[in-house]
Design a protein around this motif. Sequence first.
Motif, PDB file in Angstrom:
ATOM      1  N   LYS A   1     -66.042 -18.489   7.555  1.00 59.30           N
ATOM      2  CA  LYS A   1     -66.037 -19.285   8.784  1.00 59.30           C
ATOM      3  C   LYS A   1     -67.061 -18.749   9.788  1.00 59.30           C
ATOM      4  O   LYS A   1     -67.850 -19.510  10.353  1.00 59.30           O
ATOM      5  CB  LYS A   1     -64.632 -19.280   9.397  1.00 59.30           C
ATOM      6  N   VAL A   2     -67.042 -17.444  10.006  1.00 58.33           N
ATOM      7  CA  VAL A   2     -67.983 -16.854  10.968  1.00 58.33           C
ATOM      8  C   VAL A   2     -69.422 -17.016  10.478  1.00 58.33           C
ATOM      9  O   VAL A   2     -70.322 -17.289  11.272  1.00 58.33           O
ATOM     10  CB  VAL A   2     -67.653 -15.368  11.239  1.00 58.33           C
ATOM     11  N   ALA A   3     -69.629 -16.875   9.180  1.00 57.45           N
ATOM     12  CA  ALA A   3     -70.977 -17.006   8.608  1.00 57.45           C
ATOM     13  C   ALA A   3     -71.397 -18.460   8.442  1.00 57.45           C
ATOM     14  O   ALA A   3     -72.565 -18.745   8.185  1.00 57.45           O
ATOM     15  CB  ALA A   3     -71.051 -16.290   7.264  1.00 57.45           C
ATOM     16  N   LYS A   4     -70.431 -19.364   8.544  1.00 51.86           N
ATOM     17  CA  LYS A   4     -70.676 -20.798   8.334  1.00 51.86           C
ATOM     18  C   LYS A   4     -71.232 -21.058   6.936  1.00 51.86           C
ATOM     19  O   LYS A   4     -72.239 -21.755   6.748  1.00 51.86           O
ATOM     20  CB  LYS A   4     -71.597 -21.370   9.416  1.00 51.86           C
ATOM     21  N   VAL A   5     -70.526 -20.457   5.944  1.00 54.39           N
ATOM     22  CA  VAL A   5     -70.903 -20.622   4.535  1.00 54.39           C
ATOM     23  C   VAL A   5     -69.647 -20.983   3.756  1.00 54.39           C
ATOM     24  O   VAL A   5     -68.534 -20.842   4.245  1.00 54.39           O
ATOM     25  CB  VAL A   5     -71.532 -19.330   3.960  1.00 54.39           C
TER      26      VAL A   5
ATOM     27  N   ILE B   1     -71.597  -8.067  10.491  1.00 56.06           N
ATOM     28  CA  ILE B   1     -72.230  -7.245   9.447  1.00 56.06           C
ATOM     29  C   ILE B   1     -72.687  -5.910  10.037  1.00 56.06           C
ATOM     30  O   ILE B   1     -72.446  -4.847   9.452  1.00 56.06           O
ATOM     31  CB  ILE B   1     -73.417  -7.993   8.803  1.00 56.06           C
ATOM     32  N   ASP B   2     -73.339  -5.972  11.202  1.00 54.06           N
ATOM     33  CA  ASP B   2     -73.840  -4.738  11.820  1.00 54.06           C
ATOM     34  C   ASP B   2     -72.709  -3.774  12.148  1.00 54.06           C
ATOM     35  O   ASP B   2     -72.842  -2.567  11.958  1.00 54.06           O
ATOM     36  CB  ASP B   2     -74.640  -5.050  13.087  1.00 54.06           C
TER      37      ASP B   2
ATOM     38  N   ASP C   1     -67.264 -12.849  18.810  1.00 46.45           N
ATOM     39  CA  ASP C   1     -67.194 -13.568  20.087  1.00 46.45           C
ATOM     40  C   ASP C   1     -68.095 -12.957  21.156  1.00 46.45           C
ATOM     41  O   ASP C   1     -68.561 -13.665  22.060  1.00 46.45           O
ATOM     42  CB  ASP C   1     -65.753 -13.630  20.603  1.00 46.45           C
ATOM     43  N   GLN C   2     -68.336 -11.658  21.070  1.00 54.21           N
ATOM     44  CA  GLN C   2     -69.186 -10.986  22.046  1.00 54.21           C
ATOM     45  C   GLN C   2     -70.670 -11.196  21.774  1.00 54.21           C
ATOM     46  O   GLN C   2     -71.502 -10.926  22.634  1.00 54.21           O
ATOM     47  CB  GLN C   2     -68.878  -9.489  22.088  1.00 54.21           C
ATOM     48  N   GLU C   3     -70.985 -11.683  20.590  1.00 50.90           N
ATOM     49  CA  GLU C   3     -72.384 -11.900  20.215  1.00 50.90           C
ATOM     50  C   GLU C   3     -72.880 -13.199  20.836  1.00 50.90           C
ATOM     51  O   GLU C   3     -72.296 -14.258  20.637  1.00 50.90           O
ATOM     52  CB  GLU C   3     -72.512 -11.958  18.684  1.00 50.90           C
ATOM     53  N   ASN C   4     -73.967 -13.102  21.588  1.00 51.96           N
ATOM     54  CA  ASN C   4     -74.534 -14.289  22.230  1.00 51.96           C
ATOM     55  C   ASN C   4     -75.547 -15.000  21.348  1.00 51.96           C
ATOM     56  O   ASN C   4     -75.726 -16.203  21.464  1.00 51.96           O
ATOM     57  CB  ASN C   4     -75.186 -13.900  23.565  1.00 51.96           C
ATOM     58  N   ALA C   5     -76.205 -14.248  20.505  1.00 49.76           N
ATOM     59  CA  ALA C   5     -77.224 -14.845  19.639  1.00 49.76           C
ATOM     60  C   ALA C   5     -76.571 -15.368  18.358  1.00 49.76           C
ATOM     61  O   ALA C   5     -75.497 -14.958  17.975  1.00 49.76           O
ATOM     62  CB  ALA C   5     -78.290 -13.805  19.290  1.00 49.76           C
ATOM     63  N   ALA C   6     -77.253 -16.282  17.731  1.00 55.33           N
ATOM     64  CA  ALA C   6     -76.775 -16.810  16.457  1.00 55.33           C
ATOM     65  C   ALA C   6     -77.583 -16.156  15.344  1.00 55.33           C
ATOM     66  O   ALA C   6     -78.735 -15.793  15.559  1.00 55.33           O
ATOM     67  CB  ALA C   6     -76.935 -18.320  16.416  1.00 55.33           C
ATOM     68  N   PRO C   7     -77.080 -16.000  14.183  1.00 54.75           N
ATOM     69  CA  PRO C   7     -75.712 -16.248  13.777  1.00 54.75           C
ATOM     70  C   PRO C   7     -74.791 -15.070  14.144  1.00 54.75           C
ATOM     71  O   PRO C   7     -75.182 -13.914  14.049  1.00 54.75           O
ATOM     72  CB  PRO C   7     -75.802 -16.423  12.264  1.00 54.75           C
ATOM     73  N   LYS C   8     -73.583 -15.398  14.531  1.00 54.33           N
ATOM     74  CA  LYS C   8     -72.608 -14.396  14.958  1.00 54.33           C
ATOM     75  C   LYS C   8     -72.216 -13.440  13.829  1.00 54.33           C
ATOM     76  O   LYS C   8     -71.806 -12.308  14.080  1.00 54.33           O
ATOM     77  CB  LYS C   8     -71.368 -15.083  15.524  1.00 54.33           C
TER      78      LYS C   8
END
Length: 188
Positions: free
Chosen positions: A139-143, A90-91, A78-85
């Motif tokens: 869900k987060v990865a949209k896969v 992962i980081d 949720d704190q990530e502004n860039a896509a993909p979240k």
Amino acid sequence: MPYPEGHKLKVRGKIIESAAQAFRTNGIRDISVPFIMKGAGLTHGGFYAHFDNKEQLVAEACRYAINDTISFLQEVADQENAAPKINAVIDYYLSSYHRDKTEMGCILPALSSEIARSSDEVRQVFTHELERMIDFISKVAKVDTAIGSALLSTMVGTLVLARSVNDSKLSDSFLAAGKQHAKELIKT
């Protein structure tokens, strides 16, 4: 004088939290009930007022730890502004911080090998929680869940190897390679 309403539930929660932290750090086999109870600030005599046995506590600790991990990783996403979240997830998951903070990290790399030799009750709970983690990652990865499973497997396996070696450069190289491969998995 009777305890206030909700006291027993609060104490049970402290025991589960203590167990999750202990299991994340030291595994299941090497952790005793008295150690867990001491970590919760309690005497071991009260354990059986809350749990039938250690196996039941292991199952509850797995539920708690996966909920904790999913909640935390959701905050990271949720704190990530860039896509993909998922890249932020992962980081973080494959960071030296997560590798080194076992007591608050994901329970999957900490317990998977021991769970394989646990009771059916524990394995059933662990399986359900693992499926929840795969669904979350997917869900987060949209896969789809097949790719989500591969992604989570890559992340967990990388963390296991990074934690297993006593060479910091090798450990860091596992984390870097795992991040790269995990991110490539979601590009397909």
